[in-house]
Write a protein that holds these residues in place. Structure first.
Motif, PDB file in Angstrom:
ATOM      1  N   LYS A 277       5.451  92.100 -12.981  1.00 41.68           N
ATOM      2  CA  LYS A 277       4.732  92.651 -14.127  1.00 41.68           C
ATOM      3  C   LYS A 277       4.132  91.526 -14.952  1.00 41.68           C
ATOM      4  N   ILE A 278       3.093  91.884 -15.705  1.00 42.33           N
ATOM      5  CA  ILE A 278       2.528  90.948 -16.669  1.00 42.33           C
ATOM      6  C   ILE A 278       3.461  90.908 -17.882  1.00 42.33           C
ATOM      7  N   PRO A 279       3.898  89.727 -18.312  1.00 41.68           N
ATOM      8  CA  PRO A 279       4.785  89.667 -19.479  1.00 41.68           C
ATOM      9  C   PRO A 279       4.056  90.101 -20.743  1.00 41.68           C
ATOM     10  N   PRO A 280       4.736  90.831 -21.629  1.00 43.33           N
ATOM     11  CA  PRO A 280       4.060  91.350 -22.825  1.00 43.33           C
ATOM     12  C   PRO A 280       3.720  90.275 -23.845  1.00 43.33           C
ATOM     13  N   ASN A 281       4.358  89.101 -23.741  1.00 43.44           N
ATOM     14  CA  ASN A 281       4.141  88.050 -24.740  1.00 43.44           C
ATOM     15  C   ASN A 281       3.278  86.898 -24.226  1.00 43.44           C
TER      16      ASN A 281
ATOM     17  N   GLY B  92      -0.576  88.204 -26.074  1.00 43.77           N
ATOM     18  CA  GLY B  92       0.120  89.464 -25.903  1.00 43.77           C
ATOM     19  C   GLY B  92       0.717  89.938 -27.222  1.00 43.77           C
ATOM     20  N   ASN B  93       0.448  91.187 -27.564  1.00 49.57           N
ATOM     21  CA  ASN B  93       0.958  91.769 -28.797  1.00 49.57           C
ATOM     22  C   ASN B  93       2.194  92.607 -28.458  1.00 49.57           C
ATOM     23  N   VAL B  94       3.377  91.988 -28.601  1.00 44.11           N
ATOM     24  CA  VAL B  94       4.622  92.639 -28.178  1.00 44.11           C
ATOM     25  C   VAL B  94       4.916  93.873 -29.026  1.00 44.11           C
ATOM     26  N   GLU B  95       4.739  93.780 -30.323  1.00 39.30           N
ATOM     27  CA  GLU B  95       5.038  94.905 -31.208  1.00 39.30           C
ATOM     28  C   GLU B  95       4.179  96.119 -30.872  1.00 39.30           C
ATOM     29  N   ALA B  96       2.866  95.884 -30.648  1.00 41.89           N
ATOM     30  CA  ALA B  96       1.969  96.994 -30.311  1.00 41.89           C
ATOM     31  C   ALA B  96       2.325  97.593 -28.959  1.00 41.89           C
TER      32      ALA B  96
ATOM     33  N   VAL C 158       3.877  98.746 -20.835  1.00 43.20           N
ATOM     34  CA  VAL C 158       2.485  98.570 -21.256  1.00 43.20           C
ATOM     35  C   VAL C 158       2.320  97.168 -21.837  1.00 43.20           C
ATOM     36  N   VAL C 159       1.174  96.572 -21.558  1.00 40.65           N
ATOM     37  CA  VAL C 159       0.823  95.269 -22.125  1.00 40.65           C
ATOM     38  C   VAL C 159      -0.387  95.449 -23.028  1.00 40.65           C
ATOM     39  N   VAL C 160      -0.344  94.817 -24.195  1.00 38.40           N
ATOM     40  CA  VAL C 160      -1.472  94.829 -25.121  1.00 38.40           C
ATOM     41  C   VAL C 160      -1.953  93.396 -25.287  1.00 38.40           C
TER      42      VAL C 160
ATOM     43  N   MET D 293     -20.266  78.024 -35.358  1.00 32.46           N
ATOM     44  CA  MET D 293     -20.082  79.305 -34.695  1.00 32.46           C
ATOM     45  C   MET D 293     -21.421  80.003 -34.461  1.00 32.46           C
ATOM     46  N   VAL D 294     -21.574  80.542 -33.266  1.00 28.34           N
ATOM     47  CA  VAL D 294     -22.725  81.392 -32.942  1.00 28.34           C
ATOM     48  C   VAL D 294     -22.320  82.856 -33.113  1.00 28.34           C
ATOM     49  N   SER D 295     -21.161  83.209 -32.580  1.00 29.84           N
ATOM     50  CA  SER D 295     -20.609  84.549 -32.787  1.00 29.84           C
ATOM     51  C   SER D 295     -19.144  84.540 -32.367  1.00 29.84           C
ATOM     52  N   ARG D 296     -18.431  85.584 -32.751  1.00 25.13           N
ATOM     53  CA  ARG D 296     -17.030  85.755 -32.348  1.00 25.13           C
ATOM     54  C   ARG D 296     -16.813  87.230 -32.043  1.00 25.13           C
ATOM     55  N   ILE D 297     -16.199  87.510 -30.900  1.00 22.73           N
ATOM     56  CA  ILE D 297     -16.033  88.899 -30.465  1.00 22.73           C
ATOM     57  C   ILE D 297     -14.556  89.138 -30.124  1.00 22.73           C
ATOM     58  N   PRO D 298     -13.851  89.907 -30.952  1.00 21.40           N
ATOM     59  CA  PRO D 298     -12.461  90.258 -30.647  1.00 21.40           C
ATOM     60  C   PRO D 298     -12.394  91.476 -29.732  1.00 21.40           C
ATOM     61  N   GLU D 299     -11.306  91.577 -28.984  1.00 25.71           N
ATOM     62  CA  GLU D 299     -11.056  92.739 -28.131  1.00 25.71           C
ATOM     63  C   GLU D 299      -9.580  93.088 -28.178  1.00 25.71           C
ATOM     64  N   ARG D 300      -9.269  94.347 -27.931  1.00 26.10           N
ATOM     65  CA  ARG D 300      -7.897  94.755 -27.641  1.00 26.10           C
ATOM     66  C   ARG D 300      -7.930  95.522 -26.324  1.00 26.10           C
ATOM     67  N   TYR D 301      -7.166  95.009 -25.376  1.00 22.31           N
ATOM     68  CA  TYR D 301      -7.123  95.564 -24.021  1.00 22.31           C
ATOM     69  C   TYR D 301      -5.695  96.039 -23.757  1.00 22.31           C
TER      70      TYR D 301
END
Length: 335
Positions: free
Chosen positions: A33-37, A74-78, A90-92, A106-114
Motif C-alpha cells: 500500500k501507499i503509506p498515508p504519511n 500525505g494528509n494522515v488526518e484527512a 485511503v490516501v490523501v 513566482m509565475v503561478s502556484r496550483i494546489p491539488e488534493r488527490y
C-alpha cells in the motif's frame, strides 16, 4: 529417531505450503500500500522555454529556464476521516506545483488534493477533492499507476483540463537499466481555467476573463516511463503549450499570445533519486508478491522429499512383525 525427523520435516513442508498462498493472496493486498504519511519533492525544468512577460508589456519572451517545484504530502488526518466512511484504506495527497520564472519570481502556484485507494490507486470521491480550489471528481489514475501495471491503455486525469482521457501504452522500454512500460497521452487544445494565483498582485483571473474576454488554452503531450511492479513513474516529461486568446491577446499574431511553451522534465539529480527510490520499493513488492511465495512453495517441496525418504527408511527398518523386514532367526544353543 528417523521417524521423528520425518515428522518434523513433514510439518515444516506443510507450513511452507500453507504460508505461500497466504502471503500471496492475503498478506500482499494488505501490505502493498501507499503509506498515508508520504512526503516527496520533485524539481522539474523547462529549458529554452517561452514565457509570457506579464510585467513587460504582456509579450512572450524566450527564457533560459522555467522551474516547477512539485511537493506531495500525505494528509494522515484527512485520510483517517475518509476511511471511516469509505470502509477501506485511503490516501490523501495534498500537492502543490510552484512555477518559478528565470528571475526567481513566482509565475503561478496550483494546489491539488488527490484522494485514492491505498492499494488499487483507484480514486475515492470525497469532500475536499480539488484542483486549484475547484472541486473535481477524478476518473482514472493520476501521478501513479496500479501495482503490477498491465501493458494496456489507462484512463489518466489531467489537472489542467480537469478531465480524464486515455494514456496509451506504447511498449516496453529500458530506462537506465530498469525494464519499464512507456505511456503517452496527448490532450488536444482545450480551454482551461486561469491559475487563481497570478504573477502580478491584485490581478483576478476571473475578472480578466469576464471583462476582457481573454481565455487560456492548453495542449500537452505527456510521456511516462513506468515501473510495472510498483506502478511508479521513474521518469515523466511533458511538451506543454499555453496560449492567451482574445481580449488582451487580440493584438498578438492571429489574436493569440503564447503564455508558456516548453519541454518539461525532471532535473537530473531528482531523476536519479526517483530511480533509486522506485528500485528499492520494487524489491519490497516483489518479495511480498513473488519471491517469498515461490520460495516458500519450493522450500515446501524440497522438505517433502527428504521427509518421505526418511519415513520410507524408517518403515523398512522397523523390526516389529508385519512392519518392514522380518527379523533374522536366532541361532539355537546346544546342550
Amino acid at each position: 529417531m528417523r521417524r521423528r525427523a520425518s515428522l518434523v520435516l513433514l510439518a515444516l513442508a506443510a507450513f511452507c505450503a500453507a504460508l505461500a498462498p497466504l502471503l500471496r493472496w492475503y498478506a500482499y493486498p494488505r501490505l502493498a500500500k501507499i503509506p498515508p504519511n508520504q512526503y516527496q519533492e520533485v524539481v522539474l525544468e523547462a529549458r529554452d522555454a517561452t514565457l509570457l512577460d506579464y510585467a513587460g508589456g504582456m509579450q512572450p519572451r524566450k527564457v533560459d529556464k522555467v522551474t516547477i517545484v512539485q511537493t506531495l504530502k500525505g494528509n494522515v488526518e484527512a485520510s483517517e476521516e475518509i476511511e471511516a466512511s469509505a470502509g477501506k484504506d485511503v490516501v490523501v495527497w495534498d500537492t502543490l506545483s510552484y512555477i518559478i520564472g528565470p528571475d526567481g519570481k513566482m509565475v503561478s502556484r496550483i494546489p491539488e488534493r488527490y484522494i485514492f485507494d491505498a492499494h488499487t490507486q483507484e480514486p475515492v470521491h470525497a469532500t475536499g477533492e480539488m484542483v486549484d480550489e475547484d472541486p473535481v471528481e477524478r476518473e482514472g489514475i493520476e501521478f501513479k499507476w496500479p501495482f503490477f501495471t498491465e501493458p494496456r491503455d489507462y484512463l489518466y486525469f489531467d489537472a489542467q483540463t480537469r478531465t480524464s482521457s486515455p494514456v496509451h501504452y506504447v511498449g516496453p522500454r529500458t530506462y537506465k537499466g530498469m525494464d519499464v512500460y512507456y505511456f503517452e497521452q496527448t490532450v488536444p487544445w482545450t480551454k482551461v481555467a486561469m491559475p487563481k494565483k497570478m504573477p502580478i498582485e491584485g490581478i483576478d483571473p476571473a475578472t480578466i476573463e469576464q471583462t476582457t474576454g481573454t481565455s487560456l488554452w492548453y495542449t500537452v503531450k505527456a510521456m511516462f516511463w513506468v515501473d510495472p511492479v510498483t506502478g511508479a513513474p521513474v521518469n515523466a516529461e511533458q511538451d506543454i503549450q499555453q496560449e492567451m486568446r482574445g481580449g488582451i491577446a487580440a493584438n498578438g499574431p492571429d489574436g493569440k499570445l503564447t503564455a508558456f511553451a516548453g519541454h518539461v522534465k525532471m532535473r537530473a539529480d531528482y531523476a536519479e533519486h526517483t530511480l533509486e527510490l522506485v528500485a528499492a520499493n520494487r524489491f519490497k513488492v516483489l518479495v511480498l508478491h513473488t519471491y517469498a511465495p515461490i520460495g516458500l512453495a519450493a522450500g515446501g517441496l524440497l522438505l517433502l522429499g527428504p521427509a518421505l525418504w526418511l519415513e520410507a527408511r524408517g518403515r523398512r527398518r522397523d523390526p516389529r512383525p508385519g512392519r518392514g523386514t522380518e527379523p533374522e532367526p536366532t541361532a539355537g544353543v546346544s546342550a
